[in-house]
Design an enzyme around this catalytic site. Structure first.
Site, short mmCIF file in Angstrom:
data_model
loop_
_atom_site.label_atom_id
_atom_site.label_comp_id
_atom_site.label_asym_id
_atom_site.label_seq_id
_atom_site.Cartn_x
_atom_site.Cartn_y
_atom_site.Cartn_z
N ARG A 27 33.60 49.93 37.92
CA ARG A 27 34.99 49.22 37.80
C ARG A 27 36.30 49.69 38.54
O ARG A 27 37.19 49.33 38.73
CB ARG A 27 35.09 48.76 36.33
CG ARG A 27 33.94 48.33 35.68
CD ARG A 27 34.28 47.89 34.00
NE ARG A 27 35.41 47.15 34.09
CZ ARG A 27 35.31 45.71 34.12
NH1 ARG A 27 34.18 45.06 34.11
NH2 ARG A 27 36.55 44.90 33.84
N TRP A 75 41.17 51.89 38.44
CA TRP A 75 41.21 51.31 39.97
C TRP A 75 42.47 51.33 40.01
O TRP A 75 43.08 50.43 39.55
CB TRP A 75 40.35 50.42 40.29
CG TRP A 75 40.62 49.84 41.52
CD1 TRP A 75 39.95 50.47 42.82
CD2 TRP A 75 41.03 48.61 42.21
NE1 TRP A 75 40.02 49.80 43.76
CE2 TRP A 75 40.80 48.51 43.61
CE3 TRP A 75 41.73 47.40 41.66
CZ2 TRP A 75 41.24 47.60 44.29
CZ3 TRP A 75 42.13 46.47 42.24
CH2 TRP A 75 41.81 46.56 43.74
N ASN A 99 43.25 47.83 30.91
CA ASN A 99 42.45 47.17 32.25
C ASN A 99 43.33 45.88 32.28
O ASN A 99 43.34 45.21 31.63
CB ASN A 99 41.20 46.71 32.00
CG ASN A 99 40.55 46.10 33.24
OD1 ASN A 99 40.98 46.19 34.42
ND2 ASN A 99 39.63 45.28 32.99
N GLU A 482 27.47 37.84 55.57
CA GLU A 482 27.23 38.82 54.45
C GLU A 482 26.74 40.13 54.97
O GLU A 482 27.04 41.19 54.56
CB GLU A 482 26.22 38.32 53.61
CG GLU A 482 25.54 39.04 52.71
CD GLU A 482 26.69 39.58 51.59
OE1 GLU A 482 27.96 38.95 51.57
OE2 GLU A 482 26.33 40.53 50.87
N LYS A 486 28.44 43.51 53.99
CA LYS A 486 27.59 44.80 53.67
C LYS A 486 28.02 46.11 54.44
O LYS A 486 28.19 47.09 53.79
CB LYS A 486 26.30 44.37 53.62
CG LYS A 486 25.71 43.46 52.39
CD LYS A 486 25.62 43.78 51.05
CE LYS A 486 26.50 44.00 50.20
NZ LYS A 486 27.39 42.84 50.12
N GLU A 489 31.54 47.47 53.81
CA GLU A 489 32.09 47.99 52.68
C GLU A 489 31.29 49.39 52.18
O GLU A 489 31.83 50.05 51.54
CB GLU A 489 32.01 47.11 51.39
CG GLU A 489 30.59 46.44 51.21
CD GLU A 489 30.65 45.52 50.10
OE1 GLU A 489 31.43 45.77 49.14
OE2 GLU A 489 29.65 44.69 50.07
N HIS A 505 34.41 32.37 73.78
CA HIS A 505 35.90 31.77 73.77
C HIS A 505 36.89 32.69 73.58
O HIS A 505 37.91 32.35 72.91
CB HIS A 505 36.07 30.59 72.82
CG HIS A 505 35.27 29.41 73.20
ND1 HIS A 505 35.70 28.57 74.32
CD2 HIS A 505 34.13 28.97 72.65
CE1 HIS A 505 34.64 27.62 74.40
NE2 HIS A 505 33.64 27.96 73.38
N LYS A 604 33.95 47.22 41.63
CA LYS A 604 33.00 45.95 41.43
C LYS A 604 33.46 44.77 41.29
O LYS A 604 33.20 43.65 41.80
CB LYS A 604 32.02 46.23 40.09
CG LYS A 604 30.75 45.46 40.16
CD LYS A 604 29.85 45.35 41.31
CE LYS A 604 28.66 44.51 41.31
NZ LYS A 604 28.05 44.48 42.55
C1 AGP Z 1 30.48 42.25 47.33
O1 AGP Z 1 29.44 43.08 47.91
C2 AGP Z 1 31.46 42.94 47.25
N1 AGP Z 1 31.72 43.93 46.60
C3 AGP Z 1 32.78 41.85 46.79
O2 AGP Z 1 32.91 41.14 47.83
C4 AGP Z 1 32.20 40.81 45.86
O3 AGP Z 1 31.36 39.87 45.93
C5 AGP Z 1 33.85 39.90 45.21
O4 AGP Z 1 34.69 40.63 45.07
C6 AGP Z 1 33.28 38.83 44.29
O5 AGP Z 1 32.98 39.41 43.01
P1 AGP Z 1 32.61 38.41 41.87
O6 AGP Z 1 30.90 37.87 42.56
O7 AGP Z 1 32.41 39.35 40.75
O8 AGP Z 1 33.40 37.54 41.70
#
Ligand code: AGP
Length: 609
Positions: A27, A75, A99, A482, A486, A489, A505, A604
């Site tokens: 988190r 965070w 939090n 996707e 991946k 990140e 284009h 997360k």
């Molecule tokens: C996924 O690889 C990412 N870490 C991130 O984009 C994530 O999918 C996004 O923050 C949404 O989170 P959620 O599904 O818990 O809403």
């Protein structure tokens, strides 16, 4: 987003807090700290950086010794990651962890400074600590001070609070940010999420907004915002401590990639009756589906990418207009929504602030909402009109893999039922699609095994790249989004996904021999066109990595590396193709020596705007 924990019991509190925090580092991991009742006072240990820095600090300087306290992993939102900005934060008699985000912290800080208070940090959290302290000075009752404080707060919070005058007692309250109250044998816990406490207890209460929990050696008491005692329903987690360990894998991400077959089975199989999806337990009425006019799929990041696949499938077989929106855009673009529309919110954590706000906006405009959520009892899950839980189990790695996979599986379940309700597919086709969906767990397992070696090889071609493109058409374009996220990140290599037909284009000007291109080409109807686009980039020197079906014969003039997946019902191929895309990102990150599970700057679930 941050992780908070608290403990009252018979064990060494510092050890429990640190262990619990270790399961919440996904988190946020900018700093960590604990506060423990010790010898009639409150001892605080906190430091910038990951939890390991805190444990090292306590090894050197000694750890607080007691049986009750609070802890935090951060965070950063207000104030850079630093020792002084680390939680816990204190007033004269109050220490707390937080939090969330306090939106009016500046005006509250001004009020407190006018009342003689001074501050050492840049955080909104210290303002809360000083405000609780201020009202405690005035009211001399901890719970009333907490209630009075929260009446002034605007924004989101989950707070763990201790008062010097009430040793071995932990107070907790939440609004928007999640908080569970763990119920053990002679011990109790607070935590932002169940993985923090699962090793001690599976039993927990879910606090509602503005409810206050008081943990002491006498047990747990819960009050509403009017200081009236309330009785909570005990919940029990349906998974165990192994789910939050790595079970021999080097990283959570590769463990969770390998858990995908089981995750699909757990999500899909219980919802199939007589060979067809049955979502009645999700409060989804086929009559309602029949009348649905427009569908909006709203989510963030990977969850939004699963929505892109859902869009193509629902429009293709159910002939229903589907719009996919990034939640942070949807909530501010004044979307045109009417009562006959359905808003599908997809979220692994069920706590993403933008997705939650989007759902509330949709409800305020009279639309029905359906949530596809992985985290049991999360805020989005509790507020949606209809709810389909995915059963991936806890996803610890910040990069979402198994949660994405089961989001896809639910998109298919829903799309098949929608199409059948609309009459655009007959029962035979409905049962055919469903039977193919039931084959995917074994196929995904096969693809993990069959593509791992090639994915490792491909990652060696990417590890030193500065930037690359992912291209595809239709469902393959949705998948390229996707794949790109991946890689970005967890490897920190820039990439972007691009509709293959759109390259010419403008963007094709970026192509050089140093820019790898990953081309996804699994849809037969679009295969030749995608190959033409691949040749366009190849002709300009790009190194091409192509993902296609077993039966596709790829000429050497087309791709430098070819990764093949089994021939299968093409509408379901996204569930197979996402596996090599995940593996390529994983192995590239490993080769770059990155922290795969806790990439820099990320968390997360983003429970703040
Ligand atoms: C996924 O690889 C990412 N870490 C991130 O984009 C994530 O999918 C996004 O923050 C949404 O989170 P959620 O599904 O818990 O809403």
């Amino acid at each position: 987003m941050c992780g908070i924990v608290g403990y009252v019991g018979h064990r060494d509190c510092s050890d429990v807090l640190v262990n619990a925090l270790s399961h919440l580092e996904y988190r946020g991991y900018d700093s960590a700290g604990i506060a423990v009742f010790e010898n009639g006072d409150i001892s605080v240990a906190k430091t910038k950086g990951k939890l390991i820095n805190l444990t090292e600090k306590m090894k050197k300087e000694g750890k607080p010794k007691g049986i009750a306290g609070i802890g935090h992993t951060r965070w950063a939102t207000h104030g850079e990651p630093s020792d002084i900005n680390s939680h816990p934060h204190s007033g004269a008699k109050v220490t707390l962890v937080h939090n969330g985000i306090i939106e009016n912290y500046k005006e509250l800080k001004d009020f407190l400074i006018k009342n003689g208070r001074t501050f050492v940090s840049d955080t909104d959290t210290e303002v809360v600590a000083q405000l609780v302290d201020h009202y405690y000075d005035c009211i001399n009752d901890p719970i009333k001070a907490i209630i009075r404080t929260t009446q002034d707060l605007r924004g989101s919070f989950a707070l763990g609070i201790i008062f010097k005058d009430f040793p071995d007692t932990v107070f907790a309250i939440r609004r928007e940010s999640p908080l569970v109250i763990g119920v053990g044998e002679g011990e109790s816990f607070i935590a932002s999420d169940v993985p923090a406490i699962i090793e001690y207890t599976k039993n927990y209460y879910l606090l509602e907004h503005d409810e206050i929990a008081v943990l002491s050696k006498d047990g747990i008491k819960v009050y509403d915002s009017h200081y009236q005692p309330i009785v909570k329903t005990l919940k029990t987690a349906d998974w165990d401590v192994n789910a939050v360990g790595k079970c021999g894998y080097p990283h959570y991400m590769i463990k969770e990639i390998n858990e995908q077959p089981t995750a699909i089975k757990n999500t899909v199989t219980p919802r199939i009756k007589d060979g067809m999806p049955d979502l009645s337990e999700c409060n989804i009425d086929p009559d309602f589906l029949r009348k649905v006019k427009n569908i909006f799929i709203v989510a963030c990041g990977t969850a939004m990418h699963s929505g892109m696949v859902g869009k193509y499938v629902m429009e293709d077989i159910a002939r229903t207009p589907v719009t996919v929106d990034i939640a942070s855009e949807f909530r501010y673009r004044n979307p045109i929504i009417s009562s006959g529309d359905l808003i599908i919110i997809v979220s692994q954590s069920g706590e993403t602030a933008d997705s939650l706000a989007a759902m509330r906006l949709a409800k305020s405009k009279g639309a029905k909402t359906l949530a596809i959520v992985n985290a049991m009892g999360s805020t989005i899950a509790r507020e949606a009109d209809m709810l389909i839980y995915t059963h991936a189990g806890p996803e610890i790695s910040v990069a979402s893999t198994k949660a994405y996979m089961v989001q896809l599986s639910v998109m298919y379940l829903f799309a098949f039922q929608l199409a059948y309700a609309k009459g655009t597919i007959d029962e035979q086709k409905y049962k055919y699609y469903t039977s193919k969906l039931l084959e995917t767990p074994d196929l995904v397992k096969d693809v993990i095994e069959s593509t791992t070696e090639m994915a490792q090889k491909i990652s060696t071609q990417l590890v030193s790249a500065d930037s690359l493109l992912y291209i595809g058409r239709g469902l393959d374009y949705a998948l390229s989004m996707e794949g790109s996220l991946k890689l970005k990140e967890i490897s920190y290599i820039h990439s972007e996904s691009y509709a293959a037909g759109e390259l010419k284009h403008g963007t094709i000007s970026l192509i050089t021999p140093e820019m790898p291109v990953i081309a996804v080409a699994t849809q037969s109807a679009l295969y030749e066109k995608t190959v033409s686009n691949i040749k366009e980039v190849k002709a300009r020197g790009a190194k091409v990595i192509m993902i296609c079906k077993e039966s596709d014969n790829v000429g050497e003039d087309v791709a430098d590396f070819v990764l093949k997946i089994p021939n299968f019902e093409e509408i379901l191929l996204p569930m197979l193709v996402c596996v090599p895309l995940q593996l390529i990102a994983y192995y590239t990150s490993v080769q770059r020596g990155n922290d795969v599970d806790q990439p820099r700057n990320l968390a997360k679930s983003v429970t703040v705007e």
